[in-house]
Design an enzyme around this catalytic site. Structure first.
Site, PDB file in Angstrom:
ATOM      1  N   GLU A 285     -31.795  -3.730 -11.299  1.00 26.30           N
ATOM      2  CA  GLU A 285     -30.789  -3.174 -12.202  1.00 26.30           C
ATOM      3  C   GLU A 285     -31.438  -2.635 -13.469  1.00 26.30           C
ATOM      4  O   GLU A 285     -31.141  -1.514 -13.910  1.00 26.30           O
ATOM      5  CB  GLU A 285     -29.769  -4.257 -12.565  1.00 26.30           C
ATOM      6  CG  GLU A 285     -28.740  -3.820 -13.582  1.00 26.30           C
ATOM      7  CD  GLU A 285     -27.875  -2.698 -13.059  1.00 26.30           C
ATOM      8  OE1 GLU A 285     -28.121  -1.541 -13.473  1.00 26.30           O
ATOM      9  OE2 GLU A 285     -26.989  -2.962 -12.243  1.00 26.30           O
ATOM     10  N   ASP A 289     -31.539   1.348 -14.597  1.00 21.11           N
ATOM     11  CA  ASP A 289     -30.986   1.833 -15.859  1.00 21.11           C
ATOM     12  C   ASP A 289     -32.025   2.648 -16.628  1.00 21.11           C
ATOM     13  O   ASP A 289     -31.748   3.752 -17.116  1.00 21.11           O
ATOM     14  CB  ASP A 289     -30.521   0.660 -16.718  1.00 21.11           C
ATOM     15  CG  ASP A 289     -29.345  -0.090 -16.120  1.00 21.11           C
ATOM     16  OD1 ASP A 289     -28.717   0.432 -15.191  1.00 21.11           O
ATOM     17  OD2 ASP A 289     -29.073  -1.210 -16.588  1.00 21.11           O
ATOM     18  N   SER A 478     -23.595   1.278 -11.594  1.00 21.25           N
ATOM     19  CA  SER A 478     -24.770   0.983 -12.399  1.00 21.25           C
ATOM     20  C   SER A 478     -25.641   2.214 -12.608  1.00 21.25           C
ATOM     21  O   SER A 478     -26.372   2.288 -13.593  1.00 21.25           O
ATOM     22  CB  SER A 478     -25.625  -0.090 -11.716  1.00 21.25           C
ATOM     23  OG  SER A 478     -25.113  -1.364 -11.945  1.00 21.25           O
ATOM     24  N   ASP A 525     -13.352  18.141 -11.714  1.00 12.07           N
ATOM     25  CA  ASP A 525     -12.195  17.334 -11.338  1.00 12.07           C
ATOM     26  C   ASP A 525     -12.347  16.927  -9.872  1.00 12.07           C
ATOM     27  O   ASP A 525     -12.321  17.768  -8.974  1.00 12.07           O
ATOM     28  CB  ASP A 525     -10.915  18.140 -11.546  1.00 12.07           C
ATOM     29  CG  ASP A 525      -9.665  17.318 -11.296  1.00 12.07           C
ATOM     30  OD1 ASP A 525      -9.782  16.086 -11.135  1.00 12.07           O
ATOM     31  OD2 ASP A 525      -8.570  17.907 -11.274  1.00 12.07           O
ATOM     32  N   ASP A 541      -7.463  10.131 -12.606  1.00 14.93           N
ATOM     33  CA  ASP A 541      -7.112   9.122 -11.607  1.00 14.93           C
ATOM     34  C   ASP A 541      -7.938   7.864 -11.861  1.00 14.93           C
ATOM     35  O   ASP A 541      -8.905   7.872 -12.634  1.00 14.93           O
ATOM     36  CB  ASP A 541      -7.335   9.634 -10.186  1.00 14.93           C
ATOM     37  CG  ASP A 541      -8.759  10.079  -9.930  1.00 14.93           C
ATOM     38  OD1 ASP A 541      -9.644   9.209  -9.850  1.00 14.93           O
ATOM     39  OD2 ASP A 541      -9.007  11.295  -9.824  1.00 14.93           O
TER      40      ASP A 541
END
Length: 722
Positions: A285, A289, A478, A525, A541
């Site tokens: 992780e 990042d 993530s 979109d 949404d």
């Protein structure tokens, strides 16, 4: 003048100690707080207690560490300021606060901290630290001492939803003496159930590869037109919010593979945590990042904040990042589902997020990888509709996920990722800026935006495998949060070059763009795909938010009509800026003052009306303060005026024993003393024109020595601009 009585102050100092000396025995005593003397702190019991099996008592001598969170002050004024600082045309637009200004104006006072410290110490707890922004007091003590201090009982439990995992928790809500109820927000650390998990996803075949596969920087920068901004992140600093560590050699391998260079990544330890020597399961992780931010904004500085994976660790990390004030962007890829997180802990973290917004710090948080059922891997389970925290915080931009398709490095199409987090918060009300969504209800919805997250269209990441480092294909929201954080770093570089404010709190500006004619040229979109309960559709949404970035178009909209154009500097509207200038409301606000300063007694007359600010006058060592923060519009001549009466029992004509200092943003601009005594009020003026275009904190500080009183009485203040 007879010295003012210290009886009231002394009484207040004693109040927190009314329930002390309960003692530490060999077993926890049953909680028997006096209901009339104590106040329960709501939402301090982890929801897991209701679904778990009680096993027994926590040993009385076990050490527990707690974080006592203190309440912010002047919250209505804070909400007003946060709206104004992000709204073009207001005097405060873009004039963000420093940590010292925020604490002075909205944070707990030092007296609040001292009161809590005294209570904890008297209960037998050791105060370990106080956050620089005064919002958190950390302490440790035995289970017996902690239970007695907070009027509760600590038990061990097993959680059947998590393989009978063992944890400890308080059985009932914590409480504090009534005298602390107006100061203490909550207590965290009374349980160790909630841990933050990564929002990372990998394809089934996740063995390391010798060569990269999946999206590299050229692919995602091209698809989202991040490479069209003409920026590389120079001058921007991004905080990575982490509960594990990384290997710098893996990061440099990624850089070398893709021809990237930039400032070396560095670690900032929180509460002594530093996992870099031996990273754990979250290493992938942290490296994901960092590598994604590097791929988007290679020249941006990265600070990896590493904290213990506990409620207290998260609270302390939030407080440290905003108090350090070294970054303009925070990227968060860890979270926990709202229903299984103690609400008091979320509130404490959210208070630091409010400070981040006031300081102009943007926050992007992954919305989760379990769709609209964020508790799937937690206690509440997959039957509960839930969203992820911190993404649900109104001061975070929640980032959902998509599946991205390209033609070469050109955008082709996107659909919603089927397990992208989204839904309705049960903790946070719908903010005023969350408009145009066509979603009914009164609570905040998540996410706000999105980008590629499906591991089937994942990113090439160099990280540790099961036996050795290598290339992996990672996805998850993530990956989406750091991509958007990289965009903010690029934007801030461009904004600085254009002499415009940093992006700051993103959502009010983002929703303005999304509800404008710039929407189609700013965001893709996404209208196909769904998670368990919500489908992608035209416009907003609860899977992809408003969509994914068209980076150059979005930056142009934000720099122009999207909400970051500073007010004009060529003119000035004459006026008086201070609130409650003569103290005639009978309360301090929007001033921040020491206890008892705003006064209408006959012992000292007001200059006009009935009320004034009476500082000092005790005849003993004492400090009083009166302050207010205000934005001085650019292009204005500014003058601070006030009426001052100095009444003293000192007889010296040469020595300044007692002093009143007027400071602006911490710099002294005028000093008065017992030598300035007078029989009545004298008008004082100070030129503040040099501060035009800035938000300033005007502060009076009165310091009295150990004998012979001096009263500094202030009334009829005015900060006039012309």
């Amino acid at each position: 003048m007879r010295p003012r009585s210290l009886a009231l102050a002394a009484a207040l100092a004693v109040l927190p100690l009314t329930a002390v000396s309960l003692g530490v025995g060999t077993a926890q005593a049953a909680p028997t707080p006096n209901a009339s003397a104590r106040v329960a702190l709501p939402q301090t019991v982890t929801p897991a207690v209701a679904r778990s099996h009680k096993q027994g008592d926590v040993p009385a001598d076990r050490r527990i560490s707690v974080a006592v969170s203190l309440k912010l002050r002047n919250t209505a004024e804070l909400d007003r300021f946060l709206s104004a600082v992000g709204t073009p045309g207001t005097a405060e637009f873009g004039h963000y606060l420093t940590p010292a200004q925020f604490t002075e104006r909205f944070g707990p006072t030092q007296a609040d901290v001292d009161q809590v410290r005294a209570f904890l110490t008297a209960q037998g707890l050791k105060v370990d630290s106080v956050s620089a922004n005064r919002q958190v007091v950390n302490a440790t003590g035995s289970t017996s001492a902690v239970a007695a201090a907070f009027g509760t009982h600590e038990s061990t439990y097993s959680d059947p939803q998590q393989g009978d995992r063992s944890f400890f928790a308080n059985d009932a809500a914590a409480s504090v003496p009534a005298a602390l109820a107006g100061v203490v927000e909550g207590v965290s650390g009374l349980n160790d159930h909630t841990v933050r998990t990564t929002r990372i996803a990998k394809p089934e075949a996740s063995a390391p590869h010798a060569a990269p596969s999946g999206f590299g920087p050229a692919g995602y920068d091209g698809a989202y037109r991040l490479n069209q901004l003409g920026a590389d992140g120079t001058g921007s600093t991004v905080a990575l919010w982490e509960f594990d560590g990384y290997k710098s050699t893996n990061l440099t391998t990624y850089d070398s593979q893709f021809g990237l260079s930039g400032p070396a990544v560095s670690t900032v330890s929180v509460d002594g945590a530093n996992y870099d020597a031996k990273p754990g399961d979250g290493q992938g992780e942290v490296e994901l990042d960092s590598e994604i931010v590097r791929g988007v904004a290679p020249k941006a500085t990265q600070l990896v904040y590493e904290a213990p994976n506990t409620d207290q660790g998260e609270i302390d990390m939030a407080a440290k990042i905003v108090a350090d004030n070294r970054v303009s962007v925070i990227s968060i890829s860890w979270g926990s589902c709202e229903p299984d997180t103690t609400a008091a802990s979320m509130t404490a973290v959210n208070n630091s997020f409010k400070q981040a917004a006031a300081q102009g710090i943007s926050i992007f948080s992954a919305s989760g990888d379990d769709g609209s059922r964020d508790c799937t891997r937690s206690t509440s389970g997959s039957t509960v509709k839930a969203v992820d925290f911190p993404a649900s915080s109104p001061y975070n931009t929640g980032v959902g996920g998509t599946n991205l398709k390209v033609s070469g490095t050109t955008y082709s199409s996107e659909s919603a990722w089927s397990t992208a987090g989204g839904g309705v918060s049960t903790q946070f009300a719908k903010p005023a800026w969350q408009t145009g969504t066509n979603v009914t209800g009164t609570m905040r919805t998540v996410p706000d935006i999105s980008s590629n997250a499906d591991p089937a269209s994942g990113f090439a990441i160099y990280t540790q495998g099961s036996t050795a480092a290598g290339w992996q294909v990672y996805g998850g929201t993530s990956a989406a949060a750091p991509l958007w954080s990289g965009f903010a770093a690029l934007y801030n570089q461009k904004a600085k070059a254009a002499s415009k404010p940093v992006l700051g709190e993103v959502n009010p500006k983002l929703y303005t763009v999304a509800n404008s004619s710039s929407y189609a040229t700013s965001l893709h979109d996404v209208t196909s795909g769904s998670n368990q309960d919500f489908a992608a559709r035209t416009g907003y949404d609860q899977v992809t938010g408003w969509g994914t970035p068209i980076a150059d178009g979005l930056a142009s909209a934000l720099l122009g009509t999207g909400g970051t154009t500073p007010p004009p500097t060529g003119g000035c509207t004459a006026g008086q800026l201070l609130g409650n200038p003569g103290f005639e409301t009978g309360t301090a606000a929007p001033w921040t003052t020491s206890t008892g300063v705003v006064d209408n007694s006959a012992s000292e007359a007001a200059h006009s009306g009935s009320w004034k600010a009476w500082m000092n006058g005790y005849g003993s060592a004492h400090t009083d303060t009166v302050s207010q923060s205000v934005a001085i519009p650019a292009g204005c001549k500014a003058t601070l005026g006030f009426w001052l009466h100095v009444d003293t029992a000192e007889t010296s004509t040469t020595t300044a024993y007692d002093k009143l200092t007027l400071s602006v943003n911490g710099a002294s601009v005028a000093t008065y003393s017992n030598l300035d005594k007078s029989t009545g009020y004298v008008q004082k003026t100070v030129d503040l024109s040099a501060y035009a275009g800035q938000t300033v904190t005007v502060k009076f500080t009165g310091v009295e020595d150990a004998s012979l009183q001096t009263s500094f009485v202030i009334d009829d203040t005015a900060l006039t601009v012309s």
